[in-house]
Design a protein around this motif. Structure first.
Motif, PDB file in Angstrom:
ATOM      1  N   GLY A 107      -4.520 -24.827  12.544  1.00 35.22           N
ATOM      2  CA  GLY A 107      -4.640 -25.385  11.203  1.00 35.22           C
ATOM      3  C   GLY A 107      -4.441 -24.314  10.151  1.00 35.22           C
ATOM      4  N   ALA A 108      -4.018 -24.733   8.979  1.00 32.11           N
ATOM      5  CA  ALA A 108      -3.629 -23.791   7.929  1.00 32.11           C
ATOM      6  C   ALA A 108      -4.787 -22.953   7.420  1.00 32.11           C
ATOM      7  CB  ALA A 108      -2.987 -24.555   6.767  1.00 32.11           C
ATOM      8  N   ASP A 109      -6.007 -23.463   7.513  1.00 35.45           N
ATOM      9  CA  ASP A 109      -7.149 -22.752   6.935  1.00 35.45           C
ATOM     10  C   ASP A 109      -7.927 -21.924   7.948  1.00 35.45           C
ATOM     11  OD1 ASP A 109      -6.564 -23.930   4.472  1.00 35.45           O
ATOM     12  OD2 ASP A 109      -7.807 -25.683   4.915  1.00 35.45           O
ATOM     13  N   ALA A 110      -7.505 -21.937   9.203  1.00 36.63           N
ATOM     14  CA  ALA A 110      -8.304 -21.285  10.243  1.00 36.63           C
ATOM     15  C   ALA A 110      -8.171 -19.770  10.228  1.00 36.63           C
ATOM     16  CB  ALA A 110      -7.908 -21.825  11.612  1.00 36.63           C
ATOM     17  N   LEU A 111      -6.983 -19.273   9.928  1.00 35.11           N
ATOM     18  CA  LEU A 111      -6.721 -17.836  10.003  1.00 35.11           C
ATOM     19  C   LEU A 111      -6.843 -17.198   8.627  1.00 35.11           C
ATOM     20  CD1 LEU A 111      -3.604 -17.944  12.341  1.00 35.11           C
ATOM     21  CD2 LEU A 111      -5.935 -17.306  12.985  1.00 35.11           C
ATOM     22  N   LEU A 112      -7.523 -16.068   8.581  1.00 37.00           N
ATOM     23  CA  LEU A 112      -7.691 -15.372   7.309  1.00 37.00           C
ATOM     24  C   LEU A 112      -6.484 -14.515   6.971  1.00 37.00           C
ATOM     25  CD1 LEU A 112      -9.539 -14.589   4.919  1.00 37.00           C
ATOM     26  CD2 LEU A 112     -10.385 -12.701   6.334  1.00 37.00           C
ATOM     27  N   THR A 113      -5.918 -13.833   7.976  1.00 35.45           N
ATOM     28  CA  THR A 113      -4.905 -12.829   7.664  1.00 35.45           C
ATOM     29  C   THR A 113      -3.938 -12.614   8.815  1.00 35.45           C
ATOM     30  OG1 THR A 113      -4.616 -10.553   6.811  1.00 35.45           O
ATOM     31  CG2 THR A 113      -6.266 -10.866   8.531  1.00 35.45           C
ATOM     32  N   ASN A 114      -2.777 -12.073   8.469  1.00 40.53           N
ATOM     33  CA  ASN A 114      -1.851 -11.471   9.427  1.00 40.53           C
ATOM     34  C   ASN A 114      -1.710 -10.018   8.996  1.00 40.53           C
ATOM     35  OD1 ASN A 114       0.075 -11.001  11.432  1.00 40.53           O
ATOM     36  ND2 ASN A 114       1.764 -11.855  10.248  1.00 40.53           N
ATOM     37  N   GLN A 115      -2.096  -9.102   9.869  1.00 40.01           N
ATOM     38  CA  GLN A 115      -2.041  -7.678   9.550  1.00 40.01           C
ATOM     39  C   GLN A 115      -0.726  -7.111  10.085  1.00 40.01           C
ATOM     40  OE1 GLN A 115      -4.347  -3.901  11.274  1.00 40.01           O
ATOM     41  NE2 GLN A 115      -5.734  -5.254  10.149  1.00 40.01           N
ATOM     42  N   VAL A 116       0.091  -6.575   9.184  1.00 39.46           N
ATOM     43  CA  VAL A 116       1.410  -6.074   9.573  1.00 39.46           C
ATOM     44  C   VAL A 116       1.676  -4.730   8.899  1.00 39.46           C
ATOM     45  CG1 VAL A 116       2.391  -8.371   9.960  1.00 39.46           C
ATOM     46  CG2 VAL A 116       2.528  -7.345   7.682  1.00 39.46           C
ATOM     47  N   GLU A 117       2.639  -4.015   9.428  1.00 39.85           N
ATOM     48  CA  GLU A 117       3.020  -2.727   8.848  1.00 39.85           C
ATOM     49  C   GLU A 117       3.742  -2.945   7.519  1.00 39.85           C
ATOM     50  OE1 GLU A 117       5.896   1.103   9.978  1.00 39.85           O
ATOM     51  OE2 GLU A 117       5.216  -0.257  11.571  1.00 39.85           O
ATOM     52  N   VAL A 118       3.271  -2.285   6.483  1.00 40.78           N
ATOM     53  CA  VAL A 118       3.900  -2.373   5.160  1.00 40.78           C
ATOM     54  C   VAL A 118       3.785  -1.023   4.464  1.00 40.78           C
ATOM     55  CG1 VAL A 118       3.905  -3.458   2.883  1.00 40.78           C
ATOM     56  CG2 VAL A 118       3.315  -4.822   4.882  1.00 40.78           C
ATOM     57  N   HIS A 119       4.903  -0.497   4.045  1.00 39.61           N
ATOM     58  CA  HIS A 119       4.941   0.713   3.220  1.00 39.61           C
ATOM     59  C   HIS A 119       6.283   0.734   2.495  1.00 39.61           C
ATOM     60  CE1 HIS A 119       7.378   2.346   6.521  1.00 39.61           C
ATOM     61  NE2 HIS A 119       6.389   2.033   7.353  1.00 39.61           N
ATOM     62  N   PRO A 120       6.508   1.665   1.590  1.00 36.97           N
ATOM     63  CA  PRO A 120       7.756   1.631   0.818  1.00 36.97           C
ATOM     64  C   PRO A 120       9.030   1.670   1.655  1.00 36.97           C
ATOM     65  CG  PRO A 120       6.174   3.034  -0.291  1.00 36.97           C
ATOM     66  CD  PRO A 120       5.569   2.676   1.044  1.00 36.97           C
ATOM     67  N   LEU A 144       0.853   4.336   3.921  1.00 41.26           N
ATOM     68  CA  LEU A 144       1.336   5.663   3.522  1.00 41.26           C
ATOM     69  C   LEU A 144       2.412   6.181   4.476  1.00 41.26           C
ATOM     70  CD1 LEU A 144      -2.080   7.304   2.550  1.00 41.26           C
ATOM     71  CD2 LEU A 144      -0.559   5.857   1.178  1.00 41.26           C
ATOM     72  N   ALA A 145       2.837   5.315   5.405  1.00 37.23           N
ATOM     73  CA  ALA A 145       3.905   5.678   6.353  1.00 37.23           C
ATOM     74  C   ALA A 145       3.597   7.004   7.043  1.00 37.23           C
ATOM     75  CB  ALA A 145       5.264   5.734   5.652  1.00 37.23           C
ATOM     76  N   ALA A 209      12.055   0.596  -8.579  1.00 38.10           N
ATOM     77  CA  ALA A 209      12.474   1.864  -7.974  1.00 38.10           C
ATOM     78  C   ALA A 209      11.889   2.015  -6.573  1.00 38.10           C
ATOM     79  CB  ALA A 209      12.044   3.031  -8.862  1.00 38.10           C
ATOM     80  N   ILE A 210      10.651   1.589  -6.403  1.00 36.59           N
ATOM     81  CA  ILE A 210      10.025   1.666  -5.076  1.00 36.59           C
ATOM     82  C   ILE A 210      10.648   0.635  -4.138  1.00 36.59           C
ATOM     83  CG2 ILE A 210       7.859   1.436  -3.800  1.00 36.59           C
ATOM     84  CD1 ILE A 210       6.435   2.420  -6.377  1.00 36.59           C
ATOM     85  N   ALA A 211      10.971  -0.537  -4.667  1.00 33.47           N
ATOM     86  CA  ALA A 211      11.610  -1.566  -3.839  1.00 33.47           C
ATOM     87  C   ALA A 211      12.923  -1.061  -3.247  1.00 33.47           C
ATOM     88  CB  ALA A 211      11.845  -2.825  -4.665  1.00 33.47           C
ATOM     89  N   ALA A 212      13.596  -0.186  -3.981  1.00 33.25           N
ATOM     90  CA  ALA A 212      14.882   0.343  -3.516  1.00 33.25           C
ATOM     91  C   ALA A 212      14.730   1.335  -2.365  1.00 33.25           C
ATOM     92  CB  ALA A 212      15.610   1.007  -4.681  1.00 33.25           C
ATOM     93  N   LEU A 213      13.495   1.713  -2.040  1.00 35.75           N
ATOM     94  CA  LEU A 213      13.266   2.680  -0.960  1.00 35.75           C
ATOM     95  C   LEU A 213      13.265   2.034   0.422  1.00 35.75           C
ATOM     96  CD1 LEU A 213      10.369   4.795  -2.551  1.00 35.75           C
ATOM     97  CD2 LEU A 213      12.820   5.320  -2.523  1.00 35.75           C
ATOM     98  N   ASP A 214      13.272   0.718   0.474  1.00 33.43           N
ATOM     99  CA  ASP A 214      13.187   0.018   1.761  1.00 33.43           C
ATOM    100  C   ASP A 214      14.372   0.387   2.647  1.00 33.43           C
ATOM    101  OD1 ASP A 214      12.423  -1.663   3.779  1.00 33.43           O
ATOM    102  OD2 ASP A 214      12.766  -3.527   2.674  1.00 33.43           O
ATOM    103  N   ARG A 215      14.077   0.872   3.848  1.00 33.39           N
ATOM    104  CA  ARG A 215      15.135   1.209   4.800  1.00 33.39           C
ATOM    105  C   ARG A 215      14.821   0.679   6.199  1.00 33.39           C
ATOM    106  NH1 ARG A 215      13.318   6.933   3.206  1.00 33.39           N
ATOM    107  NH2 ARG A 215      11.805   7.580   4.802  1.00 33.39           N
TER     108      ARG A 215
END
Length: 230
Positions: A107-120, A144-145, A209-215
């Motif tokens: 169900g849509a309300d059962a899960l609080l989060t999906n933890q994934v890798e995110v950095h610039p 902070l990669a 400018a930070i969005a442009a760092l995605d590689r």
């Protein structure tokens, strides 16, 4: 997996903090996803942490090659919450398809989060935005990669403009996307700096400018990882 639950439990016991003032999270490793093994893993974690409940319990990785059906381990995760051993439940390193399957199962309300890798350098737009559309909180690990943000010229320039560090700019950028950032540090000075990053407001030009760092530079990519969203 991290081998620190006993130390965390001891630190909590020695502190003056009330349990209700602590948000305690732990995970179940991918080799303990069979329902009985999952529940045993939770009980072991609770014993090491010296508490009778968790604030958040996560599946660390989806079962490799679906060796354990998702319905089985998410059902066990739900049982743990219903037993009062976890206030919230969630997942980690789930792809869009896996998130959709999890939502269909629980169900849509059962899960609080999906933890994934995110950095610039790995901005993970597809899965982040998909989770947010579903109302799932996205938690970003390795923001902070593993220190690579400290060497980036764009982040250093923006940091100089704010009288901040590149790490603080990276954290401010993650938070500006509506993501909960969870940097790690063993130094009190850096922990305080991480908190101060929440006060930084980036301009649209700085965010661009930070969005442009995605590689697409993924750091956590073990051989049992799922087929990531491109």
């Amino acid at each position: 997996m991290y081998g620190n639950e006993s130390d965390v439990g001891a630190a909590i016991a020695e502190s003056d903090l009330s349990r209700k003032d602590i948000f305690l999270t732990t995970k179940v490793w991918y080799d303990r996803l069979e329902p009985q093994a999952l529940k045993a893993s939770v009980d072991e974690s609770l014993a090491k942490l010296g508490t009778d409940y968790l604030d958040l319990l996560l599946i660390h990785w989806p079962s490799p090659d679906d060796a354990v059906p998702m319905a089985d381990y998410l059902g066990a995760l739900r049982d743990v919450r219903q037993a009062g051993k976890a206030r919230h439940i969630g997942v980690s390193n789930f792809t869009i398809a896996q998130v959709d399957q999890a939502v269909e199962l629980l169900g849509a309300d059962a899960l609080l989060t999906n933890q994934v890798e995110v950095h610039p350098f790995l901005q993970n737009h597809k899965v982040v935005e998909h989770c947010q559309r579903l109302g799932l909180t996205v938690t970003g690990y390795m923001p902070l990669a593993v220190g690579k943000v400290m060497k980036d010229d764009t982040l250093k320039r923006i940091a100089d403009d704010h009288g901040a560090t590149p790490a603080q700019i990276a954290l401010a950028w993650v938070v500006s996307r509506g993501i909960v950032a969870i940097p790690s540090s063993t130094k009190a000075k850096n922990l305080q700096g991480n908190i101060e990053a929440l006060r930084i407001e980036l301009s649209q030009a700085e965010r661009d400018a930070i969005a442009a760092l995605d590689r697409g530079e993924r750091i956590a990519d073990p051989d049992f990882a799922p087929n990531w969203d491109a």
